[in-house]
Design an enzyme around this catalytic site. Sequence first.
Site, mmCIF file in Angstrom:
data_model
loop_
_atom_site.group_PDB
_atom_site.id
_atom_site.type_symbol
_atom_site.label_atom_id
_atom_site.label_comp_id
_atom_site.label_asym_id
_atom_site.label_seq_id
_atom_site.Cartn_x
_atom_site.Cartn_y
_atom_site.Cartn_z
ATOM 1 N N MET A 65 0.628 -1.416 -0.003
ATOM 2 C CA MET A 65 0.243 0.141 -0.069
ATOM 3 C C MET A 65 0.990 1.208 0.000
ATOM 4 O O MET A 65 1.675 1.464 -0.730
ATOM 5 C CB MET A 65 -1.032 0.136 0.985
ATOM 6 C CG MET A 65 -1.648 -1.231 1.325
ATOM 7 S SD MET A 65 -2.739 -1.812 -0.144
ATOM 8 C CE MET A 65 -3.491 -3.184 0.111
ATOM 9 N N SER A 66 0.500 2.124 0.794
ATOM 10 C CA SER A 66 1.308 3.557 0.738
ATOM 11 C C SER A 66 2.824 3.490 1.367
ATOM 12 O O SER A 66 3.499 4.663 1.163
ATOM 13 C CB SER A 66 0.813 4.311 1.768
ATOM 14 O OG SER A 66 -0.699 4.607 1.086
ATOM 15 N N VAL A 67 3.377 2.170 1.675
ATOM 16 C CA VAL A 67 4.580 2.040 1.901
ATOM 17 C C VAL A 67 5.543 2.743 0.481
ATOM 18 O O VAL A 67 6.627 3.143 0.630
ATOM 19 C CB VAL A 67 5.154 0.833 1.923
ATOM 20 C CG1 VAL A 67 6.720 0.590 1.793
ATOM 21 C CG2 VAL A 67 4.682 0.371 3.531
ATOM 22 N N GLY A 68 4.861 2.559 -0.712
ATOM 23 C CA GLY A 68 5.452 2.758 -1.897
ATOM 24 C C GLY A 68 5.494 4.405 -1.968
ATOM 25 O O GLY A 68 6.243 5.124 -2.818
ATOM 26 N N LYS A 69 4.981 5.202 -1.137
ATOM 27 C CA LYS A 69 4.951 6.746 -1.241
ATOM 28 C C LYS A 69 6.397 7.194 -1.002
ATOM 29 O O LYS A 69 7.063 8.060 -1.347
ATOM 30 C CB LYS A 69 3.965 7.375 -0.491
ATOM 31 C CG LYS A 69 2.325 7.431 -0.940
ATOM 32 C CD LYS A 69 1.481 8.019 -0.005
ATOM 33 C CE LYS A 69 -0.009 8.208 -0.935
ATOM 34 N NZ LYS A 69 -0.552 6.835 -0.299
#
Length: 380
Positions: A65-69
Site C-alpha cells: 500500500m502506501s509504503v510506496g509513497k
Amino acid sequence: MVCGEFEPGFERVRDAFEANFRTRGEMGAAVCVYSNGRKVVDLWGGLADPESQTPWHRDTIVGMMSVGKGMAALCVLMLADRGQLDLDEAVASYWPEFAQAGKAEITVRTLLQSKAALLFADAAPDGSGFDWDTMIRSFESQAPEWEPGTKGAYHTMSAGFLLGELVRRVDGRPLETFFDDEVAGPLGVDYRFGLRRADFPRTAKISAPLDQTLLDQMATPGTPLHRAWRIRPRPADLRANPSNDPDYLMARFPSANGQGNARAVARVYAALAESGELDGVRLISRELIDQARTPSWEDICPMTGMYTRYGAGFVLPDETTVPWPGRRAFGHPGLGGALGIADPEARLAFAYSPNHLDNGAGLGERCTALIDALWSDRAQ
C-alpha cells in the site's frame, strides 16, 4: 509456521511474530530488521493465499500500500542529491503545465512535505486511476484546496502521481523504471511498482476486515477519501478484493500498489539508517536524510482524521499513528499495518509486510507488537 532466521538478542521479535499468528489474527506476513547495516531478523510465515492454502514462502511478495509513497519520495530526493532538481525550485520549472490554477509557486519541497493542498483529481473520470496521462492532466488543472504551504494534509491518493510525474519530467524515465534502475537493482531488493504476470504466482492475496476504517471512508460518498479515491477502477469481478485484481497489480499506481516484502523494504531503509549508503550502494546524502526527517507539520489530518507528523516525503513517529520510540526516525506506513522505517540514531531499519489488513486507521496491534518487541530486545 514461522520460517527464517534471527540473530541472538532478537528473540522477542521472533516470539512476537509467532504470537501474531496465535493470538492476533495474522494470516501471512514477513518482518525484517537491520541493525548497524546488517540483517539481524528475517522471518516469514502463514498463508499467502488462505483460499488455496498456499504458504508464505521466502520470495512471497505482497502489496504494501502506501509504503510506496516513501519509495517515490526517495527517488525525488535522489534527483535532488545529484543536482538534477532543487527542492526550493517551483515544480512548474520542471513541469510547466503544473503552473495552472494557482500552482505556479508550489515548490518541490512543498510537494514533498504534503503541503501542496492537491488532494483530489476532480477532472479525472471515475475509475480512471490507471490511466497515467488522464490523471496527470487532471492534476495540472486542479486548484489547491487552500493556499499551498500553509497547512499539511496527507496526499493519500495523489502523492504517487505528483512525485512520479516530477521524476519523469526531470529524469526522462517513468518512476517505476527509475526505481528499478537506481534503487532496486543496485541494492538487490525485490520491490517494484507494477508487477509482471510472471510475478503473480508468488504474490500474496490481500484480505481486509469488513469494518476496515479507511476503506469504509473510501467507499462512503461525501467523505474526503471517497472524493480522492473514486478514480480507482473497480475489478471486473465485483466480488474480488480490488487490491488482488490483475489490472491493479500491473498498473502504474505508485500511491498504493508497490509490491514487495519486508526484506526488500528493510534493506532500502537500512541504507537510509546508515547515512544513505549500504554495501557500497549510495542512495542519498546525510544532508538530504536530515531534510527528509525534519518536521514540516503535525496535526489532525483533514483527509484521514488521523494525527500525523510529516517530514519531506516521509511520515515521522508519534505516540499513536506510528508509535516508534526514536522521534527522529522516518519512514512510511501502508494501509492495514505495513511499515518501512529508518532510525539513523539507533542505526536500525524495520519493515513489516502483512496480507491481512488491520481494521484500524494506524499500524494496528500486530505491527506495534513487533516494534515493542524490537525495542525490548535492544533494552536487554
